[in-house]
Design an enzyme around this catalytic site. Structure first.
Site, mmCIF file in Angstrom:
data_model
loop_
_atom_site.group_PDB
_atom_site.id
_atom_site.type_symbol
_atom_site.label_atom_id
_atom_site.label_comp_id
_atom_site.label_asym_id
_atom_site.label_seq_id
_atom_site.Cartn_x
_atom_site.Cartn_y
_atom_site.Cartn_z
ATOM 1 N N CYS A 76 0.910 -1.186 0.047
ATOM 2 C CA CYS A 76 -0.208 0.046 0.312
ATOM 3 C C CYS A 76 0.992 1.328 0.113
ATOM 4 O O CYS A 76 1.543 1.682 1.025
ATOM 5 C CB CYS A 76 -0.887 -0.048 1.170
ATOM 6 N N CYS A 79 0.009 3.797 2.718
ATOM 7 C CA CYS A 79 0.258 3.389 4.039
ATOM 8 C C CYS A 79 1.771 3.584 4.194
ATOM 9 O O CYS A 79 2.275 4.137 5.420
ATOM 10 C CB CYS A 79 0.115 1.813 4.046
#
Length: 163
Positions: A76, A79
């Site tokens: 991600c 993230c």
């Protein structure tokens, strides 16, 4: 068998060279400062426990803090941006340490997958805030600047009445 004999005193004299010793001292000092700097930088960031959810909750009870869960994935991008740009900041680390016991779980692994399913997580990163009884107090979704992130957490804290 004949043993080699060594002279009692070396025949060559070693000379004290201040320049050589000064360089060595500078190397040692530089290394020490580097280690201390890395140590200080590590203390400045958010500390995530690498424990089970039960262990995190028990730690939060012991410290009288809320539980903060970061649901993320290794693939991600947002993230990773939060990790790099927000969780690494000293002010965010200090704030989080004051109010939360934090843990992070990969949604591609069993614990993260279970938490994501139970709390209706549809996108990551998602941050969950719980009290020590396990009640969900708030959910924050997405990547954002540090100021916006801490403001969202302050709002959740204010709604709990915790000072």
């Amino acid at each position: 068998l004949r043993r080699k004999s060594f002279p009692a005193f070396p025949t060559e004299r070693t000379t004290f060279t201040p320049v050589k010793h000064e360089r060595e001292m500078k190397k040692i000092l530089f290394t020490l400062l580097l280690v201390l700097g890395i140590s200080a930088a590590a203390d400045a960031q958010v500390r995530f426990l690498d424990s089970s959810t039960d262990a995190v909750r028990k730690e939060a009870i012991a410290q009288d803090k809320l539980v903060f869960i970061d649901l993320y994935a290794t693939w991600c991008g947002p993230c990773k941006a939060m990790e790099r740009d927000v969780f690494s900041k000293k002010e965010v680390g200090d704030f989080m340490d004051e109010y939360f016991v934090a843990a992070k779980y990969d949604i591609d692994k069993p614990t993260g997958k279970a938490l994501a399913g139970k709390h209706g997580v549809r996108s990551i990163p998602t941050y969950l805030v719980f009290n020590t009884e396990g009640d969900l107090l708030g959910k924050i979704t997405g990547s954002m600047p540090a100021e916006e992130f801490t403001a969202a957490l302050r709002k959740i804290i204010a709604e709990t009445g915790k000072k």
